[in-house]
Design an enzyme around this catalytic site. Structure first.
Site, short mmCIF file in Angstrom:
data_model
loop_
_atom_site.label_atom_id
_atom_site.label_comp_id
_atom_site.label_asym_id
_atom_site.label_seq_id
_atom_site.Cartn_x
_atom_site.Cartn_y
_atom_site.Cartn_z
N SER A 22 0.83 -1.21 0.00
CA SER A 22 0.00 0.00 0.00
C SER A 22 0.87 1.26 0.00
O SER A 22 0.36 2.37 0.20
CB SER A 22 -0.92 0.00 1.23
N ASN A 109 -1.72 -2.39 13.26
CA ASN A 109 -3.17 -2.18 13.25
C ASN A 109 -3.59 -0.94 14.04
O ASN A 109 -4.43 -0.16 13.58
CB ASN A 109 -3.88 -3.43 13.79
N THR A 154 -39.01 27.71 -9.25
CA THR A 154 -39.35 26.36 -8.80
C THR A 154 -39.68 25.61 -10.08
O THR A 154 -40.21 26.19 -11.04
CB THR A 154 -40.56 26.33 -7.84
N HIS A 155 -39.34 24.35 -10.12
CA HIS A 155 -39.51 23.53 -11.35
C HIS A 155 -38.81 24.16 -12.55
O HIS A 155 -39.26 24.01 -13.69
CB HIS A 155 -41.00 23.31 -11.69
N LYS A 282 -16.86 29.70 -29.21
CA LYS A 282 -17.21 29.09 -27.92
C LYS A 282 -16.34 29.56 -26.75
O LYS A 282 -15.15 29.76 -26.89
CB LYS A 282 -17.09 27.56 -28.00
N ASN A 284 -16.38 28.02 -22.95
CA ASN A 284 -17.06 26.96 -22.20
C ASN A 284 -16.74 27.00 -20.71
O ASN A 284 -15.59 27.21 -20.33
CB ASN A 284 -16.67 25.59 -22.74
N GLU A 289 -18.33 22.57 -14.99
CA GLU A 289 -18.85 21.25 -15.39
C GLU A 289 -18.04 20.13 -14.73
O GLU A 289 -18.59 19.12 -14.28
CB GLU A 289 -18.76 21.09 -16.91
N TYR A 316 -9.15 -6.38 12.79
CA TYR A 316 -8.56 -5.90 11.54
C TYR A 316 -8.67 -6.96 10.45
O TYR A 316 -8.48 -8.15 10.67
CB TYR A 316 -7.08 -5.54 11.75
N GLN A 321 -7.38 -1.85 4.27
CA GLN A 321 -6.34 -1.07 3.60
C GLN A 321 -6.93 -0.19 2.49
O GLN A 321 -6.36 0.82 2.12
CB GLN A 321 -5.29 -2.03 3.01
N LYS A 324 -7.94 4.00 2.73
CA LYS A 324 -7.14 5.22 2.51
C LYS A 324 -7.28 5.76 1.10
O LYS A 324 -7.45 6.96 0.89
CB LYS A 324 -5.67 4.94 2.84
#
Ligand code: ARG
Length: 468
Positions: A22, A109, A154-155, A282, A284, A289, A316, A321, A324
């Site tokens: 790891s 551990n 709304t909507h 363009k 963007n 996004e 454990y 592991q 993380k």
């Protein structure tokens, strides 16, 4: 070299190490691992479990190791099993037999449960600092736009008038809740797991409270099995990040809409936009996004952690592991998203004229027209509502607004109407009078800004601090 090689007659197959290791993920906890080991060694010395000389030698050796790792003089071995193994092996290479004494009364551990806490404590302090900076920018922009009338929706249909300042302050409320969620999570994980050993504590006379004090923890864990099995804190931080990302994503969705030609409520600064490879016109909102898009991976991190944990027997298990990679990714992603979002909001141009023009269409003062009939003419609200609906239908047919509909038309539907209706449906007035607590009136927005600024300035300084 493996720490556990005594029982084995062979070196592990390289494929075992590639899969099991790891280090690629946990080497970022080198500082926290060493910090934890220094406290442990100090306490062992004070308790007479190690001689004071050994304890001091270990502490000095660990400090030197940390300096060498941070300066780059000691590169982290990418083939090490994990950061704990690497630090111990390197210490032993430097100090000889004394290095081998560090792991007395400790297991990886309880060590890993400590390191992740120490790391996340600092990472969260960094994230919370960024979130406060975002709130501060939202407050500034809200204050500037306290009077900017815009349609509330709304909507996705124009509904009632609000102000842009009020709209931005809504995000401050969400972010304040996010901050308090982080504070709660930090409070719950403010418990030292060291001393739990592998799973069953230890017979050595540890002073766990002393180690806790050295590392700035308020309490020590009360059950050794729980202490090494608990990853609630990772999942909780994962959720804090996911909820915050949800809020950022909603804000970014609005930024994307607002900067479209259809709305043009805002313009993002060129420095925070990108162009198209084929369409020369363009501009963007890629960053907004991408923040919206990255929320998905943070939700995935959270789901991964919950799923990883749900079937694990105590104590454990190696599955853990995986915690993380997920929680680091969640925190990294949130940090990554907050970084450009703050200056993007700081530099955006607000087109109050466009908001105003949108507010003028869509009959968003219809409720105020009905309220006028109730307040000034004594009609029951349901009748006033119906009359106003009919007025809107007349306006749509004639292609005009409530403001431009002649009084005769009003009176044809309800003779109670008089000139006063035009004042009642004036957009500025409609907003200015919405002074109920939590309402969008400019004076409310200014009060909200003051309140929120005071809240973020007056925050308790978290442990750790700074972004790792
Ligand atoms: N790399 C391990 C992890 O992250 C450290 C703990 C290892 N413990 C063990 N018993 N193998 O979970």
């Amino acid at each position: 070299m493996k720490l556990w090689k005594g029982r084995f007659s062979k070196e592990p197959d390289p494929k075992t190490n590639d899969f099991n290791s790891s280090i690629a993920v946990d080497s970022r906890m080198a500082r926290q691992d060493i910090q934890g080991s220094i406290a442990h060694a100090k306490m062992l010395g004070e308790q007479g479990i190690l001689s004071l000389e050994e304890s001091e030698k270990l502490q000095a050796g660990l400090l030197e190791l940390l300096r060498d790792i941070e300066s780059g003089a000691l590169p982290i071995d990418p083939d090490a099993e994990d950061i704990h193994t690497f630090v111990e092996a390197e210490l032993t290479a430097r100090l000889g037999d004394t290095g081998k004494r560090l792991h007395t009364a400790r297991s990886r551990n309880d060590q890993v449960a400590l390191d992740v806490r120490l790391y996340l404590r600092e990472a969260c302090a960094g994230l919370m600092g960024q979130m406060r900076a975002l709130i501060a920018v939202l407050c500034d922009r809200a204050e500037e736009n306290a009077e900017a009338v815009m349609p509330g929706y709304t909507h996705m249909q124009r509904a009632q008038p609000v102000t842009f300042g009020h709209h931005l302050m809504a995000y401050c409320e969400m972010l304040l809740r996010d901050l308090s969620r982080f504070e709660d999570a930090l409070h719950r994980m403010d418990v030292l797991p060291l001393g739990a050993g592998a799973l069953a504590g230890t017979t050595y006379p540890l002073d766990r409270a002393r180690t806790a004090a050295l590392l700035g923890f308020s309490a020590v864990s009360q059950n050794s099995l729980d202490a090494v099995s608990d990853r609630d804190f990772c999942a909780e931080i994962g959720f804090c990040c996911a909820m915050t990302m949800t809020h950022l994503s909603r804000l970014c969705e609005e930024l994307v809409l607002w900067c479209s030609w259809e709305f043009k409520f805002i313009e993002l600064d060129d420095a925070f936009c990108t162009g198209s490879s084929i369409m020369p016109q363009k501009k963007n909102p890629d960053l907004a996004e991408l923040i919206r898009g990255k929320s998905g991976r943070v939700f995935g991190d959270l789901m991964g952690m919950l799923t990883m944990l749900k079937g694990l027997p105590l104590a454990y298990n190696k599955d853990m592991q995986e915690d993380k990679e997920a929680v680091f990714d969640a925190a990294d992603t949130l940090k990554l998203c907050l970084t450009p979002l703050i200056p993007m909001l700081q530099t955006m141009t607000v087109r109050a004229d466009r908001m105003r023009a949108a507010a003028a269409g869509g009959f968003i003062n219809a409720t105020d027209c009905a309220d006028y009939l109730v307040a000034e003419k004594g009609l029951p609200f349901r009748d006033a509502y119906k009359i106003t609906g009919e007025l809107v239908a007349v306006c749509i047919e004639k292609g005009c607004t409530l403001e431009t509909l002649p009084l005769e038309e009003y009176r044809a539907l309800c003779p109670a109407f008089d000139e006063g209706v035009y004042g009642a449906i004036n957009l500025d007035k409609c907003v200015r009078e919405r002074t109920v607590v939590g309402g969008p009136a400019p004076e409310n927005v200014r009060a909200q800004v003051c309140r929120v600024r005071a809240l973020i300035e007056d925050h308790p300084t978290g442990k750790g601090g700074g972004t790792p």
